[in-house]
Design a protein around this motif. Sequence first.
Motif, PDB file in Angstrom:
ATOM      1  N   ALA A  64       0.399  -1.804  -0.418  1.00 50.89           N
ATOM      2  CA  ALA A  64      -0.496  -0.025  -0.190  1.00 50.89           C
ATOM      3  C   ALA A  64       0.934   0.901  -0.004  1.00 50.89           C
ATOM      4  CB  ALA A  64      -0.583   0.033   1.149  1.00 50.89           C
ATOM      5  N   HIS A  65       0.268   2.304  -0.144  1.00 50.16           N
ATOM      6  CA  HIS A  65       1.057   4.168   0.037  1.00 50.16           C
ATOM      7  C   HIS A  65       1.970   3.151   1.877  1.00 50.16           C
ATOM      8  CE1 HIS A  65      -2.023   5.005  -2.684  1.00 50.16           C
ATOM      9  NE2 HIS A  65      -1.442   5.509  -3.028  1.00 50.16           N
ATOM     10  N   SER A  66       3.032   4.596   1.929  1.00 45.61           N
ATOM     11  CA  SER A  66       3.843   4.619   2.639  1.00 45.61           C
ATOM     12  C   SER A  66       3.208   5.420   4.267  1.00 45.61           C
ATOM     13  CB  SER A  66       4.914   5.430   1.863  1.00 45.61           C
ATOM     14  OG  SER A  66       4.038   6.852   2.426  1.00 45.61           O
ATOM     15  N   TYR A  67       1.307   5.441   4.137  1.00 45.42           N
ATOM     16  CA  TYR A  67       1.442   6.142   4.525  1.00 45.42           C
ATOM     17  C   TYR A  67      -0.410   5.383   5.421  1.00 45.42           C
ATOM     18  CZ  TYR A  67      -1.417   8.268   0.919  1.00 45.42           C
ATOM     19  OH  TYR A  67      -2.243   8.294  -0.541  1.00 45.42           O
ATOM     20  N   ASP A  68      -0.778   4.016   4.916  1.00 46.51           N
ATOM     21  CA  ASP A  68      -1.897   3.102   5.013  1.00 46.51           C
ATOM     22  C   ASP A  68      -1.393   2.680   6.254  1.00 46.51           C
ATOM     23  OD1 ASP A  68      -3.281   4.284   2.857  1.00 46.51           O
ATOM     24  OD2 ASP A  68      -2.872   2.959   1.375  1.00 46.51           O
ATOM     25  N   LEU A  69      -1.764   3.016   7.459  1.00 41.27           N
ATOM     26  CA  LEU A  69      -1.588   1.528   8.943  1.00 41.27           C
ATOM     27  C   LEU A  69      -1.872   0.903   9.205  1.00 41.27           C
ATOM     28  CD1 LEU A  69      -1.385   5.231  11.189  1.00 41.27           C
ATOM     29  CD2 LEU A  69       0.580   4.654   9.733  1.00 41.27           C
ATOM     30  N   ASN A  70      -1.327   0.104   8.716  1.00 43.36           N
ATOM     31  CA  ASN A  70      -1.740  -1.257   9.616  1.00 43.36           C
ATOM     32  C   ASN A  70      -2.417  -1.692  10.802  1.00 43.36           C
ATOM     33  OD1 ASN A  70      -2.516  -4.488   9.513  1.00 43.36           O
ATOM     34  ND2 ASN A  70      -0.450  -5.196   8.812  1.00 43.36           N
ATOM     35  N   PRO A  71      -4.017  -1.842  10.565  1.00 40.92           N
ATOM     36  CA  PRO A  71      -4.734  -1.750  12.005  1.00 40.92           C
ATOM     37  C   PRO A  71      -3.748  -3.372  13.487  1.00 40.92           C
ATOM     38  CG  PRO A  71      -6.023  -2.105  10.523  1.00 40.92           C
ATOM     39  CD  PRO A  71      -4.830  -2.030   9.738  1.00 40.92           C
ATOM     40  N   GLU A  72      -3.434  -4.003  12.510  1.00 43.87           N
ATOM     41  CA  GLU A  72      -2.726  -4.941  13.808  1.00 43.87           C
ATOM     42  C   GLU A  72      -1.592  -4.691  14.266  1.00 43.87           C
ATOM     43  OE1 GLU A  72      -1.809  -9.324  14.188  1.00 43.87           O
ATOM     44  OE2 GLU A  72      -3.215  -9.127  12.080  1.00 43.87           O
ATOM     45  N   PRO A  73      -0.851  -4.491  13.419  1.00 41.64           N
ATOM     46  CA  PRO A  73       0.687  -3.555  14.261  1.00 41.64           C
ATOM     47  C   PRO A  73      -0.189  -2.110  15.067  1.00 41.64           C
ATOM     48  CG  PRO A  73       1.056  -3.412  11.948  1.00 41.64           C
ATOM     49  CD  PRO A  73      -0.257  -4.444  11.979  1.00 41.64           C
ATOM     50  N   LEU A  74      -0.385  -1.453  14.009  1.00 40.12           N
ATOM     51  CA  LEU A  74      -1.143   0.042  14.861  1.00 40.12           C
ATOM     52  C   LEU A  74      -1.346  -0.569  16.665  1.00 40.12           C
ATOM     53  CD1 LEU A  74      -1.193   3.001  14.996  1.00 40.12           C
ATOM     54  CD2 LEU A  74      -3.616   2.689  14.206  1.00 40.12           C
ATOM     55  N   ASP A  75      -1.903  -2.068  16.730  1.00 42.55           N
ATOM     56  CA  ASP A  75      -2.492  -2.117  18.097  1.00 42.55           C
ATOM     57  C   ASP A  75      -2.041  -2.420  18.887  1.00 42.55           C
ATOM     58  OD1 ASP A  75      -5.079  -2.713  19.809  1.00 42.55           O
ATOM     59  OD2 ASP A  75      -4.549  -4.231  19.876  1.00 42.55           O
ATOM     60  N   LYS A  76      -0.919  -3.569  18.688  1.00 38.44           N
ATOM     61  CA  LYS A  76       0.072  -2.941  19.434  1.00 38.44           C
ATOM     62  C   LYS A  76       0.771  -2.279  19.785  1.00 38.44           C
ATOM     63  CE  LYS A  76       0.868  -8.524  17.917  1.00 38.44           C
ATOM     64  NZ  LYS A  76       1.791  -9.428  17.446  1.00 38.44           N
ATOM     65  N   LEU A  77       1.450  -1.603  18.746  1.00 33.97           N
ATOM     66  CA  LEU A  77       2.158  -0.003  19.241  1.00 33.97           C
ATOM     67  C   LEU A  77       1.042   0.331  19.982  1.00 33.97           C
ATOM     68  CD1 LEU A  77       4.972   0.997  18.409  1.00 33.97           C
ATOM     69  CD2 LEU A  77       3.492   2.819  16.772  1.00 33.97           C
ATOM     70  N   ASP A  78       0.287   1.233  19.865  1.00 33.97           N
ATOM     71  CA  ASP A  78      -1.248   1.376  21.065  1.00 33.97           C
ATOM     72  C   ASP A  78      -0.593   0.834  22.199  1.00 33.97           C
ATOM     73  OD1 ASP A  78      -1.775   3.560  19.543  1.00 33.97           O
ATOM     74  OD2 ASP A  78      -3.974   2.442  18.275  1.00 33.97           O
ATOM     75  N   TYR A  79      -0.733  -0.353  22.417  1.00 35.00           N
ATOM     76  CA  TYR A  79      -0.897  -0.753  23.746  1.00 35.00           C
ATOM     77  C   TYR A  79       0.575  -0.917  24.351  1.00 35.00           C
ATOM     78  CZ  TYR A  79      -1.271  -4.452  27.591  1.00 35.00           C
ATOM     79  OH  TYR A  79      -1.656  -3.853  28.875  1.00 35.00           O
TER      80      TYR A  79
END
Length: 651
Positions: A64-79
């Motif tokens: 995807a584009h360099s700015y399209d965030l992947n929900p799964e790793p984003l959730d891990k980073l959030d936690y």
Amino acid sequence: TKEGHFAFSNRPGVAAKFWGVNLTFGANYLDREQADQLADQLLRSGYNTVRLHHYDEALVQNGAHSYDLNPEPLDKLDYLFSAFKKRGLYVNIDLYTIRKFTKEEVPELGGEATGHIKELFPVSAAAFESWKQFARNLLTHRNPYTGMTWGEDPALIGICPVNEDPLFMTLEAAPAAIQKIYREKFQQWVSANALSFSSDGEKNALYNRFLAETQARSDARMAQFLRSIGVQTLLTGVNCGTHEALTFVRERYDYVDNHTYMDHPKFLEKSWSLPTQFAQPNTIEFAAQVMREIMPCRVYGKPFAVTEIHFCWPNAYRSSSGIVSAAYAGLQDWDAVYNFDYAGTTKGVTALREGHIFHLVNDPVSLLADRAASVLFLRGDIQPAKGAVCFAVNEKTAYSGDWGKPHWYPGPFSLLGLVTRIGSLTGSADAVLSSAAAGQAGVATAVGEGAQAAKGVYPVSQDLPQRLAQNGVIPAASVEAGGNRFVSETGQIELIKNSGAMKVTSDRSELFALGPRQSQQGRIVSVENGETFGSTYVLSADGKPLAQSERLLVLCLTDSLNSGVQFKNEKATILENNGSLPFLVKRGLSKIALRLPELPGTTWQAWAVDANGARLHAVPLQRADGALLLQAGPTAENGGALAYELKRSSK
């Protein structure tokens, strides 16, 4: 603060200090139990901040584009962010490190995808828009575990928009298409400003000025965008490089950041692959260049952070890392230091792994040294120098040099940092001395071109430290005539180049880095080293002065390598095989004398302890000539212990 330090909003006059580590790559993406365990471990290890680094490639969706965030790793980073925040660990990030851009995002390169995005941000509207979209997607995203967006969260204390992007350093390796863009824009800039040059030297200086101004405009544009989306976090940039000319860029930031490494590897055949070359220097023999060379980059009136510092494995002298880093960071009154790195993989966080160039968690010597350094720095054992000398950065000399490569700060000026505080301001020497920033920082002396010492201004010269000592700007005994011995103006730090030895003394700690069979005497502690280079740390564990403390921590650090490690030569400068577990620790027995008062009805006991502080076995102590005697260090007889606990208790 008015002196140029970080401070919390509810304590505006009290300087806030930070000592932390970097997490890189997969170490940023843990499950919840692992994230909580890591946060607990870092807190117990003495850190109060973490830099999330090299996280962006894994955070975006593949293809995807360099700015399209992947929900799964984003959730891990959030936690992970929330786990740190819950424990009072502050977070620092970059908004670009290594993620790749699609072909459509870099039209200037004819549709070719590239990893050289850093050079495009200042000159490509498309690349800048992609950077903006990533920043918006991450920083305006509401973290479900904190209830706040990243951009508004006070736990986020620092942002570098683009990691390690000085054009003076990145353009040389950039593709020809990018270099062509800069040459064309330079010609446009020259014409638009009605400038001219009559020699290659003048042309080079103009080009270097053009690059600095281009960088500054790009950084200002990024900062303006971040503020427009509600980001309140302090911002920095160009976090590497020691060019004088970068001061014109750095003076515009909220705080200044830089990176430094001792014995960073060189890859002989393929990047990040064996065989790997190391120089194996003892940084003390080079007047602590790992710290000294970035000292001039501090801009007076602004906080100074070092978000990457590391004494790389397998350098044989890295046991001194906690002494050198904490001592000079304290003397210089820096504000934040982050070791690079703690771990770089998920497995590195959750399981024991073999030693690695950068990963603290896989290096018992560096891990313990950095824990000690966090204590020394955060509780203020090392006094800041009261004096201060400023380098006056002027355009005429700062931009001179080769095409795209203005010169670095002069070495003689950096040597002053072993004695007193040093930093920079832009302008003439006279203007610098009369500035508010210099006054608030206590600067009374400036170094600049062609001025007179009678006015408090000195020209650059090879004997600059000696001249300042002769004229009383720094203590007369702080610099030997031959430049071999340097003593801080506080009297706490002594460095001797030719013997590669260093001593640091404070009320609550005494530290020694010594070669084979060398000895040194502090106020309370004396050390006679064994048969190998080693570093001895003696710290009060209860916060009292050493003479009154009832519990001490002693570290005796030598060297550690993996089993089966292979070098091409006896000097261990070319690594061919990393080896595997278990760790092997180099033998080294040191004789330590502690002149601690005898108190009626009390006795001292000692134990070898593991890296968690758990007692392994008792260690004998003796009394002689009014001192408590301890033989410590990794030997076959004591199981290779590196750490010791001493405790005074009732008989």
